[in-house]
Design an enzyme around this catalytic site. Sequence first.
Site, PDB file in Angstrom:
ATOM      1  N   HIS A 133       0.839  -1.206   0.000  1.00  0.00           N
ATOM      2  CA  HIS A 133       0.000   0.000   0.000  1.00  0.00           C
ATOM      3  C   HIS A 133       0.873   1.256   0.000  1.00  0.00           C
ATOM      4  O   HIS A 133       0.359   2.363   0.178  1.00  0.00           O
ATOM      5  CB  HIS A 133      -0.882   0.039   1.249  1.00  0.00           C
ATOM      6  CG  HIS A 133      -1.998  -0.961   1.268  1.00  0.00           C
ATOM      7  ND1 HIS A 133      -2.727  -1.286   0.151  1.00  0.00           N
ATOM      8  CD2 HIS A 133      -2.527  -1.689   2.285  1.00  0.00           C
ATOM      9  CE1 HIS A 133      -3.653  -2.175   0.479  1.00  0.00           C
ATOM     10  NE2 HIS A 133      -3.550  -2.445   1.759  1.00  0.00           N
ATOM     11  N   LEU A 250     -14.027 -15.583  -8.132  1.00  0.00           N
ATOM     12  CA  LEU A 250     -13.756 -14.271  -7.536  1.00  0.00           C
ATOM     13  C   LEU A 250     -15.019 -13.566  -7.037  1.00  0.00           C
ATOM     14  O   LEU A 250     -14.942 -12.451  -6.521  1.00  0.00           O
ATOM     15  CB  LEU A 250     -13.051 -13.360  -8.557  1.00  0.00           C
ATOM     16  CG  LEU A 250     -11.648 -13.800  -8.987  1.00  0.00           C
ATOM     17  CD1 LEU A 250     -11.157 -12.922 -10.132  1.00  0.00           C
ATOM     18  CD2 LEU A 250     -10.661 -13.730  -7.816  1.00  0.00           C
ATOM     19  N   PHE A 278     -13.206 -10.483   7.035  1.00  0.00           N
ATOM     20  CA  PHE A 278     -12.372  -9.420   6.485  1.00  0.00           C
ATOM     21  C   PHE A 278     -13.077  -8.819   5.279  1.00  0.00           C
ATOM     22  O   PHE A 278     -13.127  -7.604   5.095  1.00  0.00           O
ATOM     23  CB  PHE A 278     -11.031 -10.043   6.107  1.00  0.00           C
ATOM     24  CG  PHE A 278     -10.053  -9.069   5.545  1.00  0.00           C
ATOM     25  CD1 PHE A 278      -9.394  -8.190   6.377  1.00  0.00           C
ATOM     26  CD2 PHE A 278      -9.790  -9.054   4.192  1.00  0.00           C
ATOM     27  CE1 PHE A 278      -8.503  -7.286   5.860  1.00  0.00           C
ATOM     28  CE2 PHE A 278      -8.889  -8.154   3.665  1.00  0.00           C
ATOM     29  CZ  PHE A 278      -8.241  -7.273   4.508  1.00  0.00           C
ATOM     30  N   ARG A 280     -16.253  -7.649   3.348  1.00  0.00           N
ATOM     31  CA  ARG A 280     -17.500  -7.108   3.919  1.00  0.00           C
ATOM     32  C   ARG A 280     -18.607  -7.124   2.879  1.00  0.00           C
ATOM     33  O   ARG A 280     -18.998  -8.170   2.415  1.00  0.00           O
ATOM     34  CB  ARG A 280     -17.182  -5.694   4.449  1.00  0.00           C
ATOM     35  CG  ARG A 280     -17.967  -5.250   5.647  1.00  0.00           C
ATOM     36  CD  ARG A 280     -17.491  -3.888   6.097  1.00  0.00           C
ATOM     37  NE  ARG A 280     -17.521  -2.914   5.025  1.00  0.00           N
ATOM     38  CZ  ARG A 280     -18.547  -2.106   4.747  1.00  0.00           C
ATOM     39  NH1 ARG A 280     -19.617  -2.152   5.493  1.00  0.00           N
ATOM     40  NH2 ARG A 280     -18.487  -1.226   3.753  1.00  0.00           N
TER      41      ARG A 280
END
Length: 313
Positions: A133, A250, A278, A280
């Site tokens: 990130h 996916l 994790f 949502r």
Amino acid sequence: MAVTVRPLKGERAEKFLSLHQRGNEPQGLFGPTGCVLPLRFTDSAQQIKEFEVREDDVWIITPPQSGTTWTQEMVWLLVNDLNYDKSKETSLFKRCPFLEFSRFLPEAIVKNLEMDTLEFAANDTSPRCIKSHLHKQLLPEQLWTKKPKIVFVAREPKDVAVSSFHQYELVRGYKGDREFYFQCFYEDMVQFTPLWEHVLEFWKMKDDPKILFNTYEEMKQDLPAVIRRTAKFLGKILSEEQVTRLAEHLDIKRMKENPSTNCVDLLRKARISDEQPFIRKGVVGEGRRLMSPEMAARFDARTRRVFQETGDI
Ligand code: A3P
């Protein structure tokens, strides 16, 4: 070159930190964009700049809450010739390590993790898929000389802020109200913000043949099209049947049920949560519904201001 760091100061920043149950520690603004990370990240920042990159790596670089996990699973499967068996056996966290993870998370969590993610990524076998990130100037310098492929993902800022609020509640035990969180997000006090400048850096490089710029909204709208585009970028040829199967794999429902992608072991090991998933909701437009109209207008104005300079909006 050494990474510059300034402490994040001010009354609002102090109040924001006081609302954390975990990770209430001094924060710093790293590099020219002022990427928010704990001040103790300083040594790691230098080590990361010197991290050895391999030409056949694939890097997934994103702002948090922008569809990283979704993209990691897609990219890993494409790179590994759709090896669904291995993808189920081994958690995504190990298949596609998060470079700086153990260096910025609250120490209470890191100690349970018993793993240095920087070392783990350094020792991983090729071809590696690595997630980060970090903003451009904080990433390993060799990314720009060895030029491995990079997949970047962006998401609408208001939706990122909502998703980030829930993540802060889960991981950091944030106890403040939502609107105050949005204000702190807008004022660049949340880790890895400023979001806009992070995205802008990669948007400016979107025509580089080694960089693929995807968006969360495109993935929601037409996942098979994004799969085809990403496969082409990675030099993989997929039949339409394979595209359909990957899109099904996916799907958010499938990824939620899949312990390998829903980070179940990671959340347990780090003693963050036994129950809360994790992954949502995964919807578009939640930000507009949940923010006050004034806050939403402020977010939109910043998006326009930052991207108008590129001439693309
Ligand atoms: P929400 O909190 O809005 O639901 P990241 O992986 O970058 O942290 O992004 C997390 C966001 O991506 C979360 O958004 C999560 O629910 C969503 N997400 C994860 N997997 C997804 C999938 N298969 N389809 C759609 N959204 C997904």
